[in-house]
Design an enzyme around this catalytic site. Structure first.
Site, PDB file in Angstrom:
ATOM      1  N   PRO A   1      23.184  61.882  10.947  1.00 15.59           N
ATOM      2  CA  PRO A   1      23.052  62.039   9.501  1.00 15.59           C
ATOM      3  C   PRO A   1      21.918  61.230   8.875  1.00 15.59           C
ATOM      4  O   PRO A   1      21.688  60.075   9.247  1.00 15.59           O
ATOM      5  CB  PRO A   1      24.412  61.572   8.960  1.00 15.59           C
ATOM      6  CG  PRO A   1      25.046  60.812  10.065  1.00 15.59           C
ATOM      7  CD  PRO A   1      24.507  61.388  11.348  1.00 15.59           C
ATOM      8  N   ASN A   2      21.252  61.893   7.960  1.00 12.26           N
ATOM      9  CA  ASN A   2      20.184  61.334   7.113  1.00 12.26           C
ATOM     10  C   ASN A   2      18.859  61.131   7.840  1.00 12.26           C
ATOM     11  O   ASN A   2      17.862  60.811   7.207  1.00 12.26           O
ATOM     12  CB  ASN A   2      20.633  60.021   6.441  1.00 12.26           C
ATOM     13  CG  ASN A   2      21.786  60.254   5.505  1.00 12.26           C
ATOM     14  OD1 ASN A   2      21.710  61.137   4.652  1.00 12.26           O
ATOM     15  ND2 ASN A   2      22.862  59.528   5.671  1.00 12.26           N
TER      16      ASN A   2
ATOM     17  N   ARG B   1      11.862  58.398   2.750  1.00 15.06           N
ATOM     18  CA  ARG B   1      12.521  57.325   2.003  1.00 15.06           C
ATOM     19  C   ARG B   1      12.548  56.067   2.886  1.00 15.06           C
ATOM     20  O   ARG B   1      12.477  56.163   4.099  1.00 15.06           O
ATOM     21  CB  ARG B   1      13.988  57.671   1.688  1.00 15.06           C
ATOM     22  CG  ARG B   1      14.193  58.930   0.897  1.00 15.06           C
ATOM     23  CD  ARG B   1      14.275  58.639  -0.594  1.00 15.06           C
ATOM     24  NE  ARG B   1      14.715  59.816  -1.348  1.00 15.06           N
ATOM     25  CZ  ARG B   1      13.966  60.892  -1.589  1.00 15.06           C
ATOM     26  NH1 ARG B   1      12.741  60.951  -1.126  1.00 15.06           N
ATOM     27  NH2 ARG B   1      14.435  61.913  -2.282  1.00 15.06           N
TER      28      ARG B   1
ATOM     29  N   TYR C   1      12.462  52.376   8.152  1.00 11.66           N
ATOM     30  CA  TYR C   1      12.406  53.449   9.147  1.00 11.66           C
ATOM     31  C   TYR C   1      10.994  53.976   9.435  1.00 11.66           C
ATOM     32  O   TYR C   1      10.837  54.876  10.257  1.00 11.66           O
ATOM     33  CB  TYR C   1      13.320  54.604   8.716  1.00 11.66           C
ATOM     34  CG  TYR C   1      14.770  54.170   8.577  1.00 11.66           C
ATOM     35  CD1 TYR C   1      15.501  53.766   9.688  1.00 11.66           C
ATOM     36  CD2 TYR C   1      15.407  54.144   7.327  1.00 11.66           C
ATOM     37  CE1 TYR C   1      16.817  53.345   9.568  1.00 11.66           C
ATOM     38  CE2 TYR C   1      16.722  53.730   7.204  1.00 11.66           C
ATOM     39  CZ  TYR C   1      17.419  53.332   8.328  1.00 11.66           C
ATOM     40  OH  TYR C   1      18.722  52.919   8.212  1.00 11.66           O
TER      41      TYR C   1
ATOM     42  N   ASN D   1      20.368  59.366  18.632  1.00 15.36           N
ATOM     43  CA  ASN D   1      20.459  58.410  17.534  1.00 15.36           C
ATOM     44  C   ASN D   1      21.560  58.950  16.622  1.00 15.36           C
ATOM     45  O   ASN D   1      21.314  59.859  15.828  1.00 15.36           O
ATOM     46  CB  ASN D   1      19.143  58.285  16.780  1.00 15.36           C
ATOM     47  CG  ASN D   1      19.239  57.248  15.661  1.00 15.36           C
ATOM     48  OD1 ASN D   1      20.334  56.806  15.300  1.00 15.36           O
ATOM     49  ND2 ASN D   1      18.104  56.858  15.102  1.00 15.36           N
TER      50      ASN D   1
ATOM     51  N   ALA E   1      24.561  56.678  11.180  1.00 14.35           N
ATOM     52  CA  ALA E   1      25.741  55.907  10.759  1.00 14.35           C
ATOM     53  C   ALA E   1      26.977  56.234  11.595  1.00 14.35           C
ATOM     54  O   ALA E   1      27.904  55.414  11.673  1.00 14.35           O
ATOM     55  CB  ALA E   1      26.013  56.159   9.284  1.00 14.35           C
TER      56      ALA E   1
ATOM     57  N   HIS F   1      28.540  53.781  14.206  1.00 18.21           N
ATOM     58  CA  HIS F   1      29.450  52.691  13.855  1.00 18.21           C
ATOM     59  C   HIS F   1      30.864  53.164  13.529  1.00 18.21           C
ATOM     60  O   HIS F   1      31.730  52.353  13.254  1.00 18.21           O
ATOM     61  CB  HIS F   1      28.874  51.935  12.639  1.00 18.21           C
ATOM     62  CG  HIS F   1      27.387  51.736  12.721  1.00 18.21           C
ATOM     63  ND1 HIS F   1      26.792  51.074  13.768  1.00 18.21           N
ATOM     64  CD2 HIS F   1      26.365  52.162  11.923  1.00 18.21           C
ATOM     65  CE1 HIS F   1      25.467  51.069  13.591  1.00 18.21           C
ATOM     66  NE2 HIS F   1      25.192  51.731  12.486  1.00 18.21           N
TER      67      HIS F   1
ATOM     68  N   ASP G   1      33.905  60.313  22.528  1.00 24.12           N
ATOM     69  CA  ASP G   1      34.736  61.148  23.411  1.00 24.12           C
ATOM     70  C   ASP G   1      33.924  62.313  23.966  1.00 24.12           C
ATOM     71  O   ASP G   1      34.029  62.637  25.149  1.00 24.12           O
ATOM     72  CB  ASP G   1      35.958  61.675  22.658  1.00 24.12           C
ATOM     73  CG  ASP G   1      37.017  60.604  22.415  1.00 24.12           C
ATOM     74  OD1 ASP G   1      36.945  59.531  23.045  1.00 24.12           O
ATOM     75  OD2 ASP G   1      37.923  60.846  21.585  1.00 24.12           O
TER      76      ASP G   1
ATOM     77  N   GLU H   1      20.828  55.689  24.004  1.00 20.80           N
ATOM     78  CA  GLU H   1      21.039  55.546  22.555  1.00 20.80           C
ATOM     79  C   GLU H   1      19.792  54.915  21.934  1.00 20.80           C
ATOM     80  O   GLU H   1      19.270  53.926  22.472  1.00 20.80           O
ATOM     81  CB  GLU H   1      22.269  54.658  22.330  1.00 20.80           C
ATOM     82  CG  GLU H   1      22.611  54.409  20.876  1.00 20.80           C
ATOM     83  CD  GLU H   1      23.835  53.502  20.731  1.00 20.80           C
ATOM     84  OE1 GLU H   1      24.412  53.068  21.764  1.00 20.80           O
ATOM     85  OE2 GLU H   1      24.199  53.205  19.584  1.00 20.80           O
TER      86      GLU H   1
ATOM     87  N   HIS I   1      18.059  53.456  18.264  1.00 24.26           N
ATOM     88  CA  HIS I   1      18.083  53.123  16.845  1.00 24.26           C
ATOM     89  C   HIS I   1      16.678  52.698  16.445  1.00 24.26           C
ATOM     90  O   HIS I   1      16.064  51.866  17.133  1.00 24.26           O
ATOM     91  CB  HIS I   1      19.062  51.990  16.552  1.00 24.26           C
ATOM     92  CG  HIS I   1      20.469  52.389  16.836  1.00 24.26           C
ATOM     93  ND1 HIS I   1      21.177  53.215  16.002  1.00 24.26           N
ATOM     94  CD2 HIS I   1      21.263  52.133  17.904  1.00 24.26           C
ATOM     95  CE1 HIS I   1      22.362  53.437  16.531  1.00 24.26           C
ATOM     96  NE2 HIS I   1      22.445  52.798  17.685  1.00 24.26           N
TER      97      HIS I   1
ATOM     98  N   ARG J   1      20.693  43.557  11.024  1.00 22.94           N
ATOM     99  CA  ARG J   1      21.082  44.110   9.727  1.00 22.94           C
ATOM    100  C   ARG J   1      22.535  43.733   9.398  1.00 22.94           C
ATOM    101  O   ARG J   1      23.063  42.775   9.947  1.00 22.94           O
ATOM    102  CB  ARG J   1      20.842  45.631   9.761  1.00 22.94           C
ATOM    103  CG  ARG J   1      19.361  45.966  10.006  1.00 22.94           C
ATOM    104  CD  ARG J   1      19.110  47.446   9.978  1.00 22.94           C
ATOM    105  NE  ARG J   1      19.339  48.004   8.654  1.00 22.94           N
ATOM    106  CZ  ARG J   1      19.362  49.323   8.392  1.00 22.94           C
ATOM    107  NH1 ARG J   1      19.149  50.187   9.378  1.00 22.94           N
ATOM    108  NH2 ARG J   1      19.585  49.757   7.164  1.00 22.94           N
TER     109      ARG J   1
HETATM  110  O1  CA2 Z   1      18.178  52.394  12.923  1.00 19.41           O
HETATM  111  C1  CA2 Z   1      18.659  53.511  13.119  1.00 19.41           C
HETATM  112  O2  CA2 Z   1      18.076  54.397  13.748  1.00 19.41           O
HETATM  113  C2  CA2 Z   1      20.015  53.881  12.503  1.00 19.41           C
HETATM  114  O3  CA2 Z   1      20.726  54.665  13.460  1.00 19.41           O
HETATM  115  C3  CA2 Z   1      19.712  54.680  11.264  1.00 19.41           C
HETATM  116  C4  CA2 Z   1      20.955  55.030  10.449  1.00 19.41           C
HETATM  117  C5  CA2 Z   1      21.794  53.783  10.193  1.00 19.41           C
HETATM  118  O4  CA2 Z   1      23.004  54.155   9.547  1.00 19.41           O
HETATM  119  C6  CA2 Z   1      22.113  53.049  11.463  1.00 19.41           C
HETATM  120  O5  CA2 Z   1      22.855  51.892  11.152  1.00 19.41           O
HETATM  121  C7  CA2 Z   1      20.852  52.656  12.194  1.00 19.41           C
HETATM  122  C8  CA2 Z   1      20.555  55.614   9.107  1.00 19.41           C
HETATM  123  C9  CA2 Z   1      19.646  56.764   9.184  1.00 19.41           C
HETATM  124  C10 CA2 Z   1      19.139  57.026   7.808  1.00 19.41           C
HETATM  125  O6  CA2 Z   1      17.814  57.444   7.931  1.00 19.41           O
HETATM  126  C11 CA2 Z   1      17.063  57.426   6.820  1.00 19.41           C
HETATM  127  C12 CA2 Z   1      15.722  57.587   7.004  1.00 19.41           C
HETATM  128  C13 CA2 Z   1      14.881  57.580   5.924  1.00 19.41           C
HETATM  129  C14 CA2 Z   1      15.405  57.432   4.661  1.00 19.41           C
HETATM  130  C15 CA2 Z   1      16.749  57.276   4.464  1.00 19.41           C
HETATM  131  C16 CA2 Z   1      17.586  57.284   5.549  1.00 19.41           C
END
Ligand code: CA2
Length: 146
Positions: A11-12, A19, A24, A75, A78, A81, A88, A99, A101, A108
């Site tokens: 997700p995201n 953003r 990121y 990846n 979220a 976590h 599973d 994996e 990140h 963090r």
């Molecule tokens: O560091 C990573 O790759 C994460 O998996 C990214 C997740 C975060 O919840 C993990 O704790 C660590 C979030 C991805 C959100 O990606 C965005 C990218 C650009 C703008 C907003 C969100």
């Protein structure tokens, strides 16, 4: 050529480059997937890149990989976590799992320090920016080709 390597983003991660560049980076998911595609060609492996904001879609793709992919780079965003369902599904997959990140989750918030997926992964890369995907692909190629 062996079966393709499945690269899953949760997700995201479709917002990559659009953003929060301070966390990121500035590369979009399209940029990352294009770079992975070039490296896959160089390494002689097939690639299948997918992203979803939905836990069930990720679970379905992991299940589908059981007879269709040589390994999985994930990846989970979220869901790393929170998701026992993704763990599973990965446990039912027999090939290697890596994996990734983009950020260093250990630097963090405390709630990001634990990942359910890490218990299943052969290796974890965190904090190498989007370059982490390329490093994971190199490692995965050597795992599936050996
Ligand atoms: O560091 C990573 O790759 C994460 O998996 C990214 C997740 C975060 O919840 C993990 O704790 C660590 C979030 C991805 C959100 O990606 C965005 C990218 C650009 C703008 C907003 C969100």
């Amino acid at each position: 050529m062996t079966q393709p390597i499945l690269v899953l983003n949760g997700p995201n991660l479709n917002l990559l480059g659009l953003r929060q560049p301070e966390i990121y980076g500035r590369e979009t998911l399209g940029d990352v997937e294009a770079a992975l595609g070039r490296l896959a060609t160089e390494l002689g492996v097939g690639l299948d890149c997918r992203q979803s904001n939905h836990e069930g879609a990720l679970v379905d793709w992991i299940q589908g990989a059981r007879d269709a992919a040589a390994g999985i780079i994930i990846n989970p965003g979220a869901y790393s976590h929170t998701s026992v369902a993704i763990l599973d599904a990965l446990n039912a997959f027999e090939g290697p799992v890596l994996e990734v990140h983009i950020s260093n989750i250990h630097k963090r918030e405390v709630f990001r320090h634990h990942s359910f997926v890490s218990a299943r992964a052969e290796g974890v890369i965190a904090g190498f920016g989007t370059e982490g995907y390329l490093l994971a692909l190199r490692r995965m190629a050597s795992l599936v080709q050996s």
